[in-house]
Design an enzyme around this catalytic site. Structure first.
Site, mmCIF file in Angstrom:
data_model
loop_
_atom_site.group_PDB
_atom_site.id
_atom_site.type_symbol
_atom_site.label_atom_id
_atom_site.label_comp_id
_atom_site.label_asym_id
_atom_site.label_seq_id
_atom_site.Cartn_x
_atom_site.Cartn_y
_atom_site.Cartn_z
ATOM 1 N N LYS A 111 0.816 -1.211 0.000
ATOM 2 C CA LYS A 111 0.000 0.000 0.000
ATOM 3 C C LYS A 111 0.848 1.259 0.000
ATOM 4 O O LYS A 111 0.499 2.246 -0.638
ATOM 5 C CB LYS A 111 -0.953 0.015 1.201
ATOM 6 C CG LYS A 111 -2.093 -0.986 1.060
ATOM 7 C CD LYS A 111 -3.180 -0.750 2.092
ATOM 8 C CE LYS A 111 -4.322 -1.755 1.910
ATOM 9 N NZ LYS A 111 -5.298 -1.692 2.995
ATOM 10 N N LYS A 192 -5.470 -10.554 -6.081
ATOM 11 C CA LYS A 192 -6.562 -10.725 -5.106
ATOM 12 C C LYS A 192 -7.749 -9.835 -5.484
ATOM 13 O O LYS A 192 -7.553 -8.707 -5.922
ATOM 14 C CB LYS A 192 -6.032 -10.320 -3.726
ATOM 15 C CG LYS A 192 -6.968 -10.587 -2.572
ATOM 16 C CD LYS A 192 -6.426 -9.985 -1.281
ATOM 17 C CE LYS A 192 -6.573 -8.464 -1.273
ATOM 18 N NZ LYS A 192 -6.348 -7.842 0.040
ATOM 19 N N LYS A 195 -11.439 -4.513 -2.746
ATOM 20 C CA LYS A 195 -12.402 -3.419 -2.815
ATOM 21 C C LYS A 195 -11.728 -2.108 -3.176
ATOM 22 O O LYS A 195 -12.380 -1.151 -3.551
ATOM 23 C CB LYS A 195 -13.156 -3.301 -1.483
ATOM 24 C CG LYS A 195 -12.291 -2.986 -0.307
ATOM 25 C CD LYS A 195 -13.036 -3.101 1.001
ATOM 26 C CE LYS A 195 -12.002 -3.136 2.115
ATOM 27 N NZ LYS A 195 -12.450 -3.655 3.358
HETATM 28 P P1 TYM Z 1 -10.654 -5.967 5.063
HETATM 29 O O1 TYM Z 1 -11.722 -4.988 5.415
HETATM 30 O O2 TYM Z 1 -9.696 -5.620 4.005
HETATM 31 O O3 TYM Z 1 -11.319 -7.327 4.695
HETATM 32 C C1 TYM Z 1 -12.320 -7.899 5.535
HETATM 33 C C2 TYM Z 1 -12.111 -9.392 5.560
HETATM 34 O O4 TYM Z 1 -12.250 -9.911 4.239
HETATM 35 C C3 TYM Z 1 -11.113 -10.705 3.910
HETATM 36 N N1 TYM Z 1 -10.845 -10.592 2.473
HETATM 37 C C4 TYM Z 1 -10.775 -11.622 1.630
HETATM 38 N N2 TYM Z 1 -10.901 -12.952 1.828
HETATM 39 C C5 TYM Z 1 -10.779 -13.748 0.751
HETATM 40 N N3 TYM Z 1 -10.528 -13.287 -0.504
HETATM 41 C C6 TYM Z 1 -10.376 -11.970 -0.750
HETATM 42 N N4 TYM Z 1 -10.149 -11.529 -1.991
HETATM 43 C C7 TYM Z 1 -10.498 -11.073 0.358
HETATM 44 N N5 TYM Z 1 -10.424 -9.719 0.476
HETATM 45 C C8 TYM Z 1 -10.628 -9.446 1.777
HETATM 46 C C9 TYM Z 1 -9.992 -10.131 4.749
HETATM 47 O O5 TYM Z 1 -8.943 -11.059 4.929
HETATM 48 C C10 TYM Z 1 -10.705 -9.789 6.038
HETATM 49 O O6 TYM Z 1 -10.806 -10.939 6.855
HETATM 50 N N6 TYM Z 1 -7.366 -5.302 8.774
HETATM 51 C C11 TYM Z 1 -8.597 -5.982 8.395
HETATM 52 C C12 TYM Z 1 -9.740 -5.647 9.319
HETATM 53 C C13 TYM Z 1 -9.430 -5.827 10.762
HETATM 54 C C14 TYM Z 1 -9.392 -7.052 11.466
HETATM 55 C C15 TYM Z 1 -9.109 -6.695 12.810
HETATM 56 C C16 TYM Z 1 -9.588 -8.397 11.113
HETATM 57 C C17 TYM Z 1 -9.185 -4.822 11.638
HETATM 58 N N7 TYM Z 1 -8.977 -5.344 12.870
HETATM 59 C C18 TYM Z 1 -8.974 -7.676 13.803
HETATM 60 C C19 TYM Z 1 -9.459 -9.364 12.119
HETATM 61 C C20 TYM Z 1 -9.165 -9.001 13.433
HETATM 62 C C21 TYM Z 1 -9.025 -5.537 6.998
HETATM 63 O O7 TYM Z 1 -8.731 -4.438 6.572
HETATM 64 O O8 TYM Z 1 -9.865 -6.382 6.376
#
Ligand code: TYM
Length: 323
Positions: A111, A192, A195
């Site tokens: 990023k 991947k 969003k």
């Molecule tokens: P975020 O918002 O990017 O994504 C939310 C969840 O979706 C999963 N994910 C995917 N899984 C499979 N294939 C994909 N293409 C894909 N894109 C996204 C992510 O792995 C995530 O589980 N930092 C995290 C949010 C967060 C978090 C936490 C998660 C903040 N604090 C504590 C667990 C525990 C994030 O930005 O996810």
């Protein structure tokens, strides 16, 4: 019993990757575990953002999480910024973590490369994520594969803290869904599904179903004609098989579409069958934002109660005097 925690960041429009990788696997844990789920709005501040859009997206994501089955009557569901303990513990963990280990995080490297003015919070992001997890003494963290490194770092920080200051934190582990831990972009199966990337190969949860069908029918496949799961040699076909398997709950070995065309059609049908009821449920929730706001306020109260004892214990262990 296991204690489950996961958060979802309102930084873009939620995708099929978010649904299959995290939202549905999280919802499936409700009957058997003590669950805490949240919208990580503070994490959405780590890159350029628009305040009005953030407000909308936080509510939208909360509604979509509920529509995906994360029932607030059976778990704690809250907005991260409504629980000050997250930022507070994050600072304590920043004082446990090292600059180098933050800099080495793959997501930070990727990023920060794309941005000219990198926000400092993008670097410290994993400390906040560790705070999210450790505050609730979570044992299991359902996430996609892209978050595995952050959960590993959380374990390292928790273990280091416990060794140096005393046993305050539970060591968590990441749990990944068997097939959909990394849903790939339909038009670029080497990348991947994300969003934050505007690609014709990204399925957004609120895409109209005809758009969903068109995107899947136009998915990039591979040379040859045989439908076989081989993510190295056939990344496009394998991604569709993984989506079909995760969506229908059928093991890949039991799927047997005869042709690439049949695979796309079955996958489109299955994804639409999953998204249609979700979109209907979301429509009723979003028609009544006041109720949704009340649900989140109640969730935040419960989260604040639960988080309090861990922050107090961590502060005390580090030598900070009680007020
Ligand atoms: P975020 O918002 O990017 O994504 C939310 C969840 O979706 C999963 N994910 C995917 N899984 C499979 N294939 C994909 N293409 C894909 N894109 C996204 C992510 O792995 C995530 O589980 N930092 C995290 C949010 C967060 C978090 C936490 C998660 C903040 N604090 C504590 C667990 C525990 C994030 O930005 O996810």
């Amino acid at each position: 019993p296991s204690r489950v925690l996961s958060l979802f960041t309102p930084s873009g429009r939620p995708t099929l990757g978010n649904l299959l990788g995290a939202l549905l696997p999280s919802a499936r844990l409700l009957p058997t575990a003590d669950c805490v789920f949240g919208i990580s709005d503070l994490h959405a501040l780590t890159s350029e953002h628009d305040p009005a859009r953030l407000r909308e997206r936080s509510l939208e994501l909360a509604g979509l999480a509920i529509a995906a089955g994360i029932d607030p009557a059976r778990c704690v569901l809250f907005l991260q910024s409504n629980v000050p303990a997250h930022a507070e513990l994050s600072y304590l963990l920043e004082s446990t973590a090292h600059y180098g280990e933050m800099q080495r995080m793959i997501q930070f490297r990727e990023k920060s490369e794309r941005q000219s003015a990198v926000r400092l919070s993008l670097l410290t992001y994993p400390a906040l994520m560790a705070a999210d997890i450790l505050l609730y003494q979570a044992t299991d963290v359902p996430v996609g594969a892209d978050q595995a490194q952050h959960v590993e770092l959380t374990r390292d920080l928790a273990a280091r803290f416990n060794r140096r200051y005393g046993p305050v934190f539970t060591l968590p582990r990441a749990v990944h869904p068997p097939m959909a831990a990394r849903v790939m972009d339909l038009s670029d199966p080497g990348a991947k599904m994300s969003k934050s990337v505007d690609s014709p190969g990204t399925i957004f949860l609120l895409d109209p179903v005809d758009v969903v069908r068109r995107k899947i029918m136009r998915a990039v496949t591979d040379s040859g004609t045989s439908v076989a799961y081989d993510s190295e040699a056939k990344p496009g076909v394998s991604n569709l098989l993984a989506i079909l398997s995760a969506t229908t709950g059928t093991p890949v070995a039991e799927l047997s579409p005869g042709s690439y065309g049949a695979l796309k059609k079955e996958t489109a049908d299955a994804v639409i069958a999953l998204l249609e009821p979700l979109q209907r449920h979301y429509a009723t929730l979003s028609a009544d934002p006041a109720t949704l706001e009340t649900v989140l306020r109640t969730g935040a109260e419960r989260a604040r109660e639960r988080a309090a004892s861990t922050v107090t214990a961590a502060k005390e262990a580090m030598g900070l005097l009680a007020a």
